[in-house]
Write an enzyme that holds these catalytic residues in place. Structure first.
Site, PDB file in Angstrom:
ATOM      1  CE  LYS A  26      69.549  -7.806  93.707  1.00  0.00           C
ATOM      2  NZ  LYS A  26      69.837  -7.024  94.911  1.00  0.00           N
ATOM      3  CG  ASN A  27      73.764  -7.364  94.772  1.00  0.00           C
ATOM      4  OD1 ASN A  27      72.651  -6.842  94.694  1.00  0.00           O
ATOM      5  ND2 ASN A  27      73.995  -8.459  95.468  1.00  0.00           N
ATOM      6  CB  CYS A  30      64.181  -6.978 104.369  1.00  0.00           C
ATOM      7  SG  CYS A  30      65.742  -7.818 104.271  1.00  0.00           S
ATOM      8  NE  ARG A  32      69.866  -6.950 104.189  1.00  0.00           N
ATOM      9  CZ  ARG A  32      69.700  -7.110 102.884  1.00  0.00           C
ATOM     10  NH1 ARG A  32      68.523  -7.414 102.400  1.00  0.00           N
ATOM     11  NH2 ARG A  32      70.706  -6.933 102.064  1.00  0.00           N
ATOM     12  CG  ASP A  38      72.742 -12.553  97.457  1.00  0.00           C
ATOM     13  OD1 ASP A  38      72.139 -12.531  98.545  1.00  0.00           O
ATOM     14  OD2 ASP A  38      73.187 -11.523  96.905  1.00  0.00           O
ATOM     15  NE  ARG A  55      63.550  -5.992  95.557  1.00  0.00           N
ATOM     16  CZ  ARG A  55      63.809  -5.623  96.791  1.00  0.00           C
ATOM     17  NH1 ARG A  55      63.045  -6.039  97.771  1.00  0.00           N
ATOM     18  NH2 ARG A  55      64.822  -4.838  97.067  1.00  0.00           N
TER      19      ARG A  55
HETATM   20  C1  UD1 Z   1      74.740  -6.995  99.876  1.00  0.00           C
HETATM   21  C2  UD1 Z   1      73.939  -7.465  98.688  1.00  0.00           C
HETATM   22  C3  UD1 Z   1      73.089  -8.675  99.068  1.00  0.00           C
HETATM   23  C4  UD1 Z   1      73.963  -9.765  99.685  1.00  0.00           C
HETATM   24  C5  UD1 Z   1      74.810  -9.209 100.814  1.00  0.00           C
HETATM   25  C6  UD1 Z   1      75.808 -10.218 101.366  1.00  0.00           C
HETATM   26  C7  UD1 Z   1      73.618  -5.427  97.428  1.00  0.00           C
HETATM   27  C8  UD1 Z   1      72.678  -4.401  96.930  1.00  0.00           C
HETATM   28  N1  UD1 Z   1      73.106  -6.389  98.213  1.00  0.00           N
HETATM   29  O1  UD1 Z   1      73.803  -6.585 100.869  1.00  0.00           O
HETATM   30  O2  UD1 Z   1      72.469  -9.167  97.889  1.00  0.00           O
HETATM   31  O3  UD1 Z   1      73.143 -10.794 100.199  1.00  0.00           O
HETATM   32  O4  UD1 Z   1      75.556  -8.054 100.346  1.00  0.00           O
HETATM   33  O5  UD1 Z   1      76.618 -10.692 100.359  1.00  0.00           O
HETATM   34  O6  UD1 Z   1      74.780  -5.422  97.100  1.00  0.00           O
HETATM   35  N2  UD1 Z   1      75.647  -5.660 108.869  1.00  0.00           N
HETATM   36  C9  UD1 Z   1      75.740  -5.066 110.102  1.00  0.00           C
HETATM   37  N3  UD1 Z   1      75.878  -3.699 110.156  1.00  0.00           N
HETATM   38  C10 UD1 Z   1      75.958  -2.927 109.032  1.00  0.00           C
HETATM   39  C11 UD1 Z   1      75.871  -3.551 107.774  1.00  0.00           C
HETATM   40  C12 UD1 Z   1      75.720  -4.932 107.719  1.00  0.00           C
HETATM   41  O7  UD1 Z   1      75.671  -5.731 111.132  1.00  0.00           O
HETATM   42  O8  UD1 Z   1      76.086  -1.689 109.159  1.00  0.00           O
HETATM   43  C13 UD1 Z   1      75.458  -7.130 108.782  1.00  0.00           C
HETATM   44  C14 UD1 Z   1      74.122  -7.497 108.128  1.00  0.00           C
HETATM   45  O9  UD1 Z   1      73.070  -7.490 109.065  1.00  0.00           O
HETATM   46  C15 UD1 Z   1      74.400  -8.883 107.589  1.00  0.00           C
HETATM   47  C16 UD1 Z   1      75.881  -8.811 107.224  1.00  0.00           C
HETATM   48  O10 UD1 Z   1      76.418  -7.687 107.908  1.00  0.00           O
HETATM   49  O11 UD1 Z   1      74.205  -9.854 108.590  1.00  0.00           O
HETATM   50  C17 UD1 Z   1      76.133  -8.669 105.729  1.00  0.00           C
HETATM   51  O12 UD1 Z   1      75.520  -7.506 105.257  1.00  0.00           O
HETATM   52  P1  UD1 Z   1      76.110  -6.622 104.065  1.00  0.00           P
HETATM   53  O13 UD1 Z   1      77.383  -7.252 103.574  1.00  0.00           O
HETATM   54  O14 UD1 Z   1      76.157  -5.217 104.494  1.00  0.00           O
HETATM   55  O15 UD1 Z   1      74.986  -6.818 102.976  1.00  0.00           O
HETATM   56  P2  UD1 Z   1      74.282  -5.698 102.114  1.00  0.00           P
HETATM   57  O16 UD1 Z   1      75.276  -4.708 101.641  1.00  0.00           O
HETATM   58  O17 UD1 Z   1      73.051  -5.232 102.806  1.00  0.00           O
END
Ligand code: UD1
Length: 424
Positions: free
Chosen positions: A23-24, A119, A124, A309, A401
C-alpha cells in the site's frame, strides 16, 4: 449499510499465503506517474480501498485509469491532467493524497491541496513537505485550510529534514525530479517504499541516487517518460500474517516476501520465542511447542527500526504472552487506539505517556469491538482469532483501506471470519 466481521476462535493457523503489493509503495508511485504525462503500467497493485481513493482523486485531476484487479495491473495515463486542485472530500479520506502536491508543482508549476488535517493516530502536520517545496524555490501559501504552492521554475537545493518523514521525503523527491540542477536531501527517510519510488522515477527517466540511505541526490531532468513498474511486497501485510501465525500458535509459510524488509518483526518474534525460518521460497513462522511465548519490549522507530504500522498487531500478541512487555510509540503521538478495545477483550494494558504496559493474560474473550483505524483494526482481528467465543468487529472499512481481503486470506489458513452487512 456497513460491514462487520464476526470471528470465531480459529486454533493454530496453517498453510501458505502470497503477500501482495505494498500500500505505502503504490500510493506515492501513483502520484509520481503524473510527472511523466504519459501512460504508466503498474504491476502487483493490491486491491485496497486506499488505491481506489488515490486513483479516484487522480481521475478528478484528469488522469485516466484502467485497473485489472485480477492481474493486479493498473494502467494510468496522465497526459490530460487539467486540474491542479485536489478536492477536500478526497484528501480528507486519504492523507497520502497530499503526495499529489510534489508532482503537480513540478509538472505544472502550481498545486492547491487542502490540509489533510489530523487523523485517529495523531495530528500529522505537513510542515516538512512545505519547507522542502520552499527550499526548491516555490512560493507556499498556507491559509484557509488549504496549501497553495507555485513556482515558475523549481531549482535544486540542499534540504535537511528535521525528522526523516516518509511522506516529506517522497513529496520532495518527486518535486526535485523535474527541478533545474541537483537536490541533496539529507536526514531523509530510508524506508523500502522510498527505494521503490526512486526505482520507479529512475525507470521513468529520473536521476536519483542514494535512496535507502539518509542522503538522496536528485539530478533534475527536463521530462520523464512512460514506464512499467512492479510494486514491492507489503512488509506490513507480511508482518501482520507473521503475527497471526505466532498468536494462534500456528505454522504458516509466506511467499513473495522480502526477508530484509521484515527483519525488525522477525527479530521481535524470535525474542518472543517464535521460530522464524528464512527460506529461499519465503518465510516460515511457527510456534515452538517446547517454549511458551514470552513478553518482549518494543519501541517503534523509523526504518530499519520496528515499524509503527506493526505496533498494534504486536501488542495483540503480547496480550497473551507470558510476562510484562513495555511497548513504546515514538513515531506518532496517539497510536494506542487499540488499547481500549483489547482491554474489553480481557487484555491487561496500562498506558503511561508514550508507553503501553502489557501484562500477558491466559485468555482473551470475544465481544463487540470497533476498529478505529487500519492497524488498530488488524490488531483486533488477530486478537479475535485467539479469543474465547465470538468477536464482532465493526468499522472494518478501515481494515479494507490497507489489507487486500484480510478475512479471506486468513480463512485460507483456517481462520473462521465472516463478513456481514449491518445497519449503522
Ligand atoms: C507513512 C506511511 C504510514 C506510516 C508512516 C511512518 C504512507 C502512505 N503512510 O506516513 O503508514 O505509519 O509513514 O512509518 O506511506 N511529521 C511532521 N511534519 C511533516 C511530516 C511528518 O512533523 O511534515 C511527523 C508526523 O506527525 C509523524 C512523523 O513525522 O509523527 C512520521 O510521519 P511520516 O513519516 O511523514 O509518515 P507519513 O508519510 O504520513
Amino acid at each position: 449499510m456497513a460491514e462487520k466481521f464476526i470471528i470465531e476462535p480459529s486454533g493454530p493457523l496453517s498453510g501458505s499465503l502470497e503477500i501482495g503489493g505494498a500500500k505505502n509503495a503504490v500510493l506515492p508511485v501513483l502520484a509520481a506517474t503524473m510527472l511523466t504525462g504519459d501512460v504508466c503500467a503498474l504491476q502487483n497493485v493490491p486491491t485496497l480501498s486506499d488505491v481506489e481513493s488515490m486513483s479516484g482523486l487522480m481521475e478528478t485531476l484528469g488522469a485516466k485509469t484502467k485497473w485489472d484487479k485480477q492481474s493486479g495491473i493498473l494502467e494510468i495515463c496522465t497526459s490530460d491532467i487539467h486540474s491542479h486542485e485536489a478536492a477536500y472530500e478526497l484528501v480528507a479520506k486519504l492523507r497520502a493524497s497530499f503526495l499529489v502536491m510534489g508532482p503537480l508543482l513540478a509538472r505544472f508549476g502550481r498545486a492547491k491541496v487542502p490540509l489533510p488535517g489530523g487523523c485517529a493516530i495523531g495530528s500529522r502536520p505537513v510542515d516538512l513537505h512545505l519547507k522542502g517545496f520552499a527550499a526548491l524555490g516555490a512560493e507556499v501559501d498556507n491559509s484557509h485550510g488549504c496549501v497553495t504552492v507555485s513556482a515558475k521554475k523549481l531549482k535544486g537545493a540542499k534540504i535537511y529534514l528535521d525528522f526523516p518523514s516518509v511522506g516529506a521525503t517522497e513529496n520532495i523527491m518527486m518535486a526535485a525530479s523535474l527541478a533545474e540542477g541537483q537536490t541533496i536531501l539529507e536526514n531523509c527517510a530510508v524506508e523500502p517504499e522510498i527505494v521503490d519510488l526512486a526505482n520507479f522515477l529512475n525507470a521513468a527517466g529520473g536521476k536519483i541516487r542514494g535512496a535507502g540511505t539518509d542522503t538522496i541526490k536528485i539530478d533534475g531532468v527536463r521530462a520523464m517518460k512512460a514506464t512499467q513498474h512492479s510494486i514491492i511486497p507489503d512488509r506490513i501485510e507480511a508482518g501482520t500474517f507473521m503475527i497471526a501465525a505466532a498468536l494462534t500458535r500456528g505454522d504458516v509459510m509466506l511467499t513473495n516476501i522480502m526477508a530484509d524488509h521484515v527483519k525488525p518483526v522477525t527479530a521481535k518474534l524470535k525474542e518472543a520465542h517464535i521460530i522464524v525460518d528464512e527460506l529461499e521460497t519465503g518465510i516460515r513462522v511457527r510456534h515452538d511447542s517446547a517454549n511458551e511465548i514470552i513478553a518482549a519490549d518494543l519501541k517503534t522507530l523509523p526504518y530499519p527500526g520496528f515499524p509503527t504500522d506493526m505496533q498494534a498487531q504486536f501488542m495483540a500478541l503480547m496480550a497473551t504472552a507470558s510476562g510484562t512487555s513495555i511497548i513504546t510509540e515514538t513515531v506518532f503521538e496517539n497510536r494506542f487506539m487499540q488499547v481500549g478495545e483489547l482491554k474489553r477483550m480481557g487484555a491487561e494494558i496500562k498506558i503511561e505517556s508514550r508507553s503501553a504496559i502489557v501484562e500477558g493474560v491466559d485468555i482473551l474473550t470475544g465481544t463487540q469491538v470497533a476498529a478505529s483505524d487500519l492497524r488498530a483494526g488488524a490488531a483486533l482481528v488477530l486478537a479475535a482469532l485467539r479469543a474465547e467465543g465470538s468477536t464482532e468487529i465493526t468499522g472494518i472499512h478501515h481494515i479494507d483501506r490497507g489489507y487486500d481481503r484480510l478475512d479471506e486470506q486468513l480463512n485460507k489458513l483456517g481462520a473462521k471470519i465472516k463478513r456481514e452487512q449491518h445497519e449503522v
